[in-house]
Design a protein around this motif. Structure first.
Motif, PDB file in Angstrom:
ATOM      1  N   GLY A 198       0.809  -1.213   0.000  1.00 22.60           N
ATOM      2  CA  GLY A 198       0.000   0.000   0.000  1.00 22.60           C
ATOM      3  C   GLY A 198       0.842   1.262   0.000  1.00 22.60           C
ATOM      4  O   GLY A 198       2.075   1.220  -0.095  1.00 22.60           O
ATOM      5  N   GLY A 199       0.163   2.395   0.087  1.00 18.86           N
ATOM      6  CA  GLY A 199       0.843   3.684   0.119  1.00 18.86           C
ATOM      7  C   GLY A 199       1.425   4.128  -1.219  1.00 18.86           C
ATOM      8  O   GLY A 199       2.209   5.070  -1.267  1.00 18.86           O
ATOM      9  N   LYS A 200       1.013   3.497  -2.307  1.00 23.67           N
ATOM     10  CA  LYS A 200       1.525   3.846  -3.634  1.00 23.67           C
ATOM     11  C   LYS A 200       0.492   4.688  -4.389  1.00 23.67           C
ATOM     12  O   LYS A 200      -0.700   4.600  -4.155  1.00 23.67           O
ATOM     13  CB  LYS A 200       1.825   2.586  -4.467  1.00 23.67           C
ATOM     14  N   ILE A 201       1.022   5.495  -5.298  1.00 25.07           N
ATOM     15  CA  ILE A 201       0.171   6.254  -6.215  1.00 25.07           C
ATOM     16  C   ILE A 201       0.264   5.549  -7.556  1.00 25.07           C
ATOM     17  O   ILE A 201       1.358   5.370  -8.096  1.00 25.07           O
ATOM     18  CB  ILE A 201       0.631   7.716  -6.306  1.00 25.07           C
ATOM     19  N   ILE A 202      -0.874   5.140  -8.059  1.00 26.42           N
ATOM     20  CA  ILE A 202      -0.920   4.345  -9.291  1.00 26.42           C
ATOM     21  C   ILE A 202      -1.612   5.151 -10.379  1.00 26.42           C
ATOM     22  O   ILE A 202      -2.802   5.447 -10.290  1.00 26.42           O
ATOM     23  CB  ILE A 202      -1.658   3.017  -9.046  1.00 26.42           C
ATOM     24  N   PHE A 203      -0.836   5.509 -11.386  1.00 22.41           N
ATOM     25  CA  PHE A 203      -1.373   6.218 -12.542  1.00 22.41           C
ATOM     26  C   PHE A 203      -1.747   5.178 -13.586  1.00 22.41           C
ATOM     27  O   PHE A 203      -0.956   4.281 -13.885  1.00 22.41           O
ATOM     28  CB  PHE A 203      -0.322   7.168 -13.132  1.00 22.41           C
TER      29      PHE A 203
ATOM     30  N   ARG B 267      -9.681  -6.622 -17.617  1.00 21.73           N
ATOM     31  CA  ARG B 267      -8.476  -7.367 -17.213  1.00 21.73           C
ATOM     32  C   ARG B 267      -7.687  -6.603 -16.160  1.00 21.73           C
ATOM     33  O   ARG B 267      -7.147  -7.188 -15.224  1.00 21.73           O
ATOM     34  CB  ARG B 267      -7.582  -7.656 -18.426  1.00 21.73           C
ATOM     35  N   LEU B 268      -7.636  -5.294 -16.331  1.00 21.70           N
ATOM     36  CA  LEU B 268      -6.941  -4.437 -15.377  1.00 21.70           C
ATOM     37  C   LEU B 268      -7.565  -4.601 -13.985  1.00 21.70           C
ATOM     38  O   LEU B 268      -6.864  -4.809 -12.990  1.00 21.70           O
ATOM     39  CB  LEU B 268      -7.058  -2.990 -15.854  1.00 21.70           C
ATOM     40  N   GLY B 269      -8.873  -4.524 -13.914  1.00 24.76           N
ATOM     41  CA  GLY B 269      -9.568  -4.699 -12.643  1.00 24.76           C
ATOM     42  C   GLY B 269      -9.365  -6.082 -12.057  1.00 24.76           C
ATOM     43  O   GLY B 269      -9.173  -6.241 -10.841  1.00 24.76           O
ATOM     44  N   THR B 270      -9.387  -7.099 -12.912  1.00 24.10           N
ATOM     45  CA  THR B 270      -9.163  -8.472 -12.468  1.00 24.10           C
ATOM     46  C   THR B 270      -7.770  -8.614 -11.861  1.00 24.10           C
ATOM     47  O   THR B 270      -7.599  -9.309 -10.852  1.00 24.10           O
ATOM     48  CB  THR B 270      -9.354  -9.461 -13.642  1.00 24.10           C
ATOM     49  N   PHE B 271      -6.775  -7.948 -12.446  1.00 19.59           N
ATOM     50  CA  PHE B 271      -5.406  -7.979 -11.914  1.00 19.59           C
ATOM     51  C   PHE B 271      -5.391  -7.494 -10.466  1.00 19.59           C
ATOM     52  O   PHE B 271      -4.791  -8.122  -9.588  1.00 19.59           O
ATOM     53  CB  PHE B 271      -4.478  -7.121 -12.784  1.00 19.59           C
ATOM     54  N   PHE B 272      -6.050  -6.377 -10.180  1.00 20.80           N
ATOM     55  CA  PHE B 272      -6.074  -5.833  -8.823  1.00 20.80           C
ATOM     56  C   PHE B 272      -6.852  -6.748  -7.875  1.00 20.80           C
ATOM     57  O   PHE B 272      -6.418  -6.988  -6.749  1.00 20.80           O
ATOM     58  CB  PHE B 272      -6.671  -4.421  -8.811  1.00 20.80           C
TER      59      PHE B 272
ATOM     60  N   GLY C 209      -3.867   1.968 -21.224  1.00 17.92           N
ATOM     61  CA  GLY C 209      -4.061   0.916 -20.232  1.00 17.92           C
ATOM     62  C   GLY C 209      -2.849   0.615 -19.370  1.00 17.92           C
ATOM     63  O   GLY C 209      -2.914  -0.253 -18.508  1.00 17.92           O
ATOM     64  N   GLU C 210      -1.771   1.333 -19.557  1.00 20.93           N
ATOM     65  CA  GLU C 210      -0.553   1.058 -18.788  1.00 20.93           C
ATOM     66  C   GLU C 210      -0.704   1.537 -17.347  1.00 20.93           C
ATOM     67  O   GLU C 210      -1.316   2.564 -17.073  1.00 20.93           O
ATOM     68  CB  GLU C 210       0.659   1.733 -19.421  1.00 20.93           C
ATOM     69  N   ILE C 211      -0.126   0.758 -16.425  1.00 24.57           N
ATOM     70  CA  ILE C 211      -0.109   1.079 -15.001  1.00 24.57           C
ATOM     71  C   ILE C 211       1.292   1.581 -14.662  1.00 24.57           C
ATOM     72  O   ILE C 211       2.276   0.896 -14.923  1.00 24.57           O
ATOM     73  CB  ILE C 211      -0.418  -0.180 -14.159  1.00 24.57           C
TER      74      ILE C 211
ATOM     75  N   ILE D 171       3.470  -1.611 -15.464  1.00 23.96           N
ATOM     76  CA  ILE D 171       2.839  -2.877 -15.841  1.00 23.96           C
ATOM     77  C   ILE D 171       2.046  -2.634 -17.123  1.00 23.96           C
ATOM     78  O   ILE D 171       1.180  -1.742 -17.171  1.00 23.96           O
ATOM     79  CB  ILE D 171       1.889  -3.401 -14.731  1.00 23.96           C
ATOM     80  N   THR D 172       2.352  -3.400 -18.153  1.00 24.94           N
ATOM     81  CA  THR D 172       1.624  -3.277 -19.413  1.00 24.94           C
ATOM     82  C   THR D 172       0.850  -4.564 -19.722  1.00 24.94           C
ATOM     83  O   THR D 172      -0.047  -4.556 -20.551  1.00 24.94           O
ATOM     84  CB  THR D 172       2.569  -2.980 -20.576  1.00 24.94           C
ATOM     85  N   ASP D 173       1.228  -5.650 -19.067  1.00 26.02           N
ATOM     86  CA  ASP D 173       0.594  -6.941 -19.345  1.00 26.02           C
ATOM     87  C   ASP D 173       0.041  -7.488 -18.039  1.00 26.02           C
ATOM     88  O   ASP D 173       0.790  -7.806 -17.134  1.00 26.02           O
ATOM     89  CB  ASP D 173       1.622  -7.909 -19.945  1.00 26.02           C
ATOM     90  N   TYR D 174      -1.268  -7.551 -17.952  1.00 31.31           N
ATOM     91  CA  TYR D 174      -1.891  -8.008 -16.702  1.00 31.31           C
ATOM     92  C   TYR D 174      -2.970  -9.013 -16.967  1.00 31.31           C
ATOM     93  O   TYR D 174      -3.551  -9.216 -17.891  1.00 31.31           O
ATOM     94  CB  TYR D 174      -2.465  -6.837 -15.888  1.00 31.31           C
TER      95      TYR D 174
END
Length: 183
Positions: free
Chosen positions: A32-37, A73-78, A165-167, A180-183
């Motif tokens: 936690g404590g990260k900023i995710i763009f 897919r992005l949501g599924t990754f999280f 879609g990149e994280i 992260i580009t592939d999730y």
């Protein structure tokens, strides 16, 4: 035969290295404590049409079917990796809101994440960046902050380009930790 074995060994080593790197990224996110763009998912084209209206998605460049699937897919990754999320903030553009909706369900819009790519919105750049920096400076959580936004906004705030879609994961000082580009 030697070259074939060397190639197989190299591919195996790279696969193991990549798997370990992914585990480290996920471990880092779980802290936690990260900023995710997150740059909005695939939306064909560039910029917005001349008749663009922020309140009318039909006048905007929107997610393609591939972009919708990418968002899911992005949501599924999280979800699959049990990554803790404090809040999801999105640009007011429909392609960002849709990315946030398909990926996370709940989100709030935040004008500081809006695009200033087109001439029509460039006058907002300074105020938006000031407001975004102020928000990020004051944000603290043991979970992660998700920001769904645009190429120009990410480039301006952390000086890094991004793909659809990149994280991009940063610490609270906006130092890039991982991508992260592939999730």
């Amino acid at each position: 035969m030697y070259k074939t074995l060397l190639s197989i060994f190299t591919l195996l080593f790279l696969s193991i290295s990549e798997a370990n790197a992914n585990k480290n990224i996920i471990k880092n996110l779980k802290e936690g404590g990260k900023i995710i763009f997150i740059r909005h998912a695939l939306a064909p084209g560039s910029g917005d049409p001349e008749n663009f209206d922020l309140n009318n998605c039909k006048t905007q460049r929107n997610l393609s079917n591939q972009g919708i699937e990418q968002s899911k897919r992005l949501g599924t990754f999280f979800l699959k990796n049990k990554i803790p999320i404090d809040i999801v903030l999105s640009s007011e553009w429909c392609r960002c809101k849709d990315t946030a909706k398909y990926a996370f369900g709940n989100y709030e819009t935040f004008t500081a994440l809006n695009s200033f790519f087109s001439h029509k919105f460039q006058k907002n750049k300074y105020r938006q960046m000031r407001d975004l920096r102020r928000y990020l400076k004051n944000w603290r959580s043991d979970k992660n902050l998700i920001l769904v936004t645009h190429y120009v906004t990410i480039l301006e705030i952390i000086n890094k380009p991004s793909s659809s879609g990149e994280i991009l994961i940063t610490d609270t000082k906006l130092n890039l930790l991982n991508r992260i580009t592939d999730y």
